[in-house]
Design an enzyme around this catalytic site. Sequence first.
Site, PDB file in Angstrom:
ATOM      1  N   ARG A 123      24.830  69.839  30.614  1.00 12.88           N
ATOM      2  CA  ARG A 123      23.848  69.755  31.688  1.00 12.88           C
ATOM      3  C   ARG A 123      22.692  70.680  31.331  1.00 12.88           C
ATOM      4  O   ARG A 123      22.912  71.813  30.865  1.00 12.88           O
ATOM      5  CB  ARG A 123      24.460  70.202  33.027  1.00 12.88           C
ATOM      6  CG  ARG A 123      25.450  69.193  33.629  1.00 12.88           C
ATOM      7  CD  ARG A 123      24.742  67.946  34.120  1.00 12.88           C
ATOM      8  NE  ARG A 123      25.626  67.019  34.833  1.00 12.88           N
ATOM      9  CZ  ARG A 123      26.275  66.022  34.267  1.00 12.88           C
ATOM     10  NH1 ARG A 123      26.155  65.830  32.942  1.00 12.88           N
ATOM     11  NH2 ARG A 123      27.037  65.206  34.973  1.00 12.88           N
TER      12      ARG A 123
ATOM     13  N   GLU B 244      15.417  65.667  34.846  1.00 10.68           N
ATOM     14  CA  GLU B 244      15.601  64.363  34.199  1.00 10.68           C
ATOM     15  C   GLU B 244      15.083  63.258  35.109  1.00 10.68           C
ATOM     16  O   GLU B 244      15.304  63.315  36.303  1.00 10.68           O
ATOM     17  CB  GLU B 244      17.093  64.141  33.880  1.00 10.68           C
ATOM     18  CG  GLU B 244      17.643  65.124  32.868  1.00 10.68           C
ATOM     19  CD  GLU B 244      19.111  64.864  32.537  1.00 10.68           C
ATOM     20  OE1 GLU B 244      19.673  63.859  33.000  1.00 10.68           O
ATOM     21  OE2 GLU B 244      19.695  65.692  31.827  1.00 10.68           O
TER      22      GLU B 244
ATOM     23  N   HIS C  38      19.775  61.564  27.991  1.00 12.15           N
ATOM     24  CA  HIS C  38      21.077  61.619  28.670  1.00 12.15           C
ATOM     25  C   HIS C  38      21.886  60.369  28.328  1.00 12.15           C
ATOM     26  O   HIS C  38      22.309  59.617  29.200  1.00 12.15           O
ATOM     27  CB  HIS C  38      20.888  61.752  30.177  1.00 12.15           C
ATOM     28  CG  HIS C  38      22.104  62.299  30.862  1.00 12.15           C
ATOM     29  ND1 HIS C  38      22.049  63.166  31.931  1.00 12.15           N
ATOM     30  CD2 HIS C  38      23.419  62.105  30.639  1.00 12.15           C
ATOM     31  CE1 HIS C  38      23.282  63.471  32.325  1.00 12.15           C
ATOM     32  NE2 HIS C  38      24.126  62.844  31.560  1.00 12.15           N
TER      33      HIS C  38
HETATM   34  C1  8YV Z   1      26.980  59.764  33.114  1.00  9.79           C
HETATM   35  C2  8YV Z   1      27.409  62.129  32.646  1.00  9.79           C
HETATM   36  O1  8YV Z   1      26.897  58.587  32.450  1.00  9.79           O
HETATM   37  O2  8YV Z   1      29.633  61.510  33.067  1.00  9.79           O
HETATM   38  C3  8YV Z   1      28.756  62.376  33.213  1.00  9.79           C
HETATM   39  O3  8YV Z   1      28.925  63.471  33.805  1.00  9.79           O
HETATM   40  O4  8YV Z   1      26.562  62.955  32.615  1.00  9.79           O
HETATM   41  C4  8YV Z   1      27.120  60.814  32.070  1.00  9.79           C
HETATM   42  O5  8YV Z   1      28.150  60.464  31.185  1.00  9.79           O
HETATM   43  C5  8YV Z   1      25.721  59.953  33.929  1.00  9.79           C
HETATM   44  O6  8YV Z   1      26.024  60.856  34.933  1.00  9.79           O
HETATM   45  C6  8YV Z   1      25.250  58.637  34.515  1.00  9.79           C
HETATM   46  O7  8YV Z   1      26.286  57.981  35.166  1.00  9.79           O
END
Ligand code: 8YV
Length: 323
Positions: free
Chosen positions: A238, A267, A286
């Site tokens: 993150r 983002e 991302h």
């Molecule tokens: C997700 C992510 O795809 O799973 C997570 O925590 O950051 C990503 O793999 C994103 O949140 C969108 O769905």
Amino acid sequence: MERKHVVVYRDLPPGELERLQAEHDVTCADPRKPAQMQAFLDALPSAHGLIGSSYSIDDALLDRAPSLEVISSISVGIDQFPLASLGRRHIMLCHTPGVLTESVADFLFALVLGSSRRLVELGRYVQQGRWKKNLGNDMFGWDVYGKTLGILGYGRIGQALARRAALGFNMPVLYHTRRPVDSGLPQGRARAATLQEVLRQSDFVVIVMPLTPETRGMIGPDEFAQMKPQAILINGARGPIVQEQALLDALDRNQIRGAGLDVFDVEPLPQDSPLRDHPRVTATPHAGSATHETRAAMARMAVDNILLALRGKPPLAAYPLPT
Ligand code: 8YV
């Protein structure tokens, strides 16, 4: 079985929406789209379930949803949810661990390789017609094979990354984690280390830890000052774990060699962010879990979770909430 009201706040792959509609009344409204925000807010008062991702759920929103029983996040990360408040309100939180592990580990190792071997730059070099003669050392990258990989966070994704590095690229692996965790690798291929050891000894420092109050801003000026000048920072967790201005300063001072970033403080990355076109930053949107197969598996698991929870059955992956 009682039909309930489910609000879908992120597009679902074909077939998954129909699975929900077969059992419940469904409202699709993505609050990130201004034209759908009002429909999203209007649906909350009667919502029993929410399913989606990439939208921060706060107390004010929960106050609008007095009948909410379960939130099913299409993500493994749960930093967008007020955990203590969900616990107090007895609202179940489900997420999608496991199904994205290998895809994210693949992508982060691709960022290690791409950053060190300057893949994006070299591709741009060809696309811009600049390849006129044999490559000069101004376009050379650096080896990955055999270098030291440091991993901050050693859950499923960290361990999958370690397997790739140690077994595929003969890299010594150091990992830092809150709780003692076995390396899961043959003796001597990886070892637990302090944060300082990871920072000081690694050629690549990869962040795959969750965003928590403890990890927010964890990588700042003091941490960059401990890293090797040839080190490359990779963030696949993150954005807020890294102090972005400290990263820019560290790059400008040559405290580190470069960075591969798949996540950012804000983002999508703002157009005016200096990280967007920094010569020593490989920036991706991302995309760690962004494969057709994995996003479909995540959505399928999230739909399974909410259907099970609304039937009063244990979901596949409920996140343990503070009571
Ligand atoms: C997700 C992510 O795809 O799973 C997570 O925590 O950051 C990503 O793999 C994103 O949140 C969108 O769905």
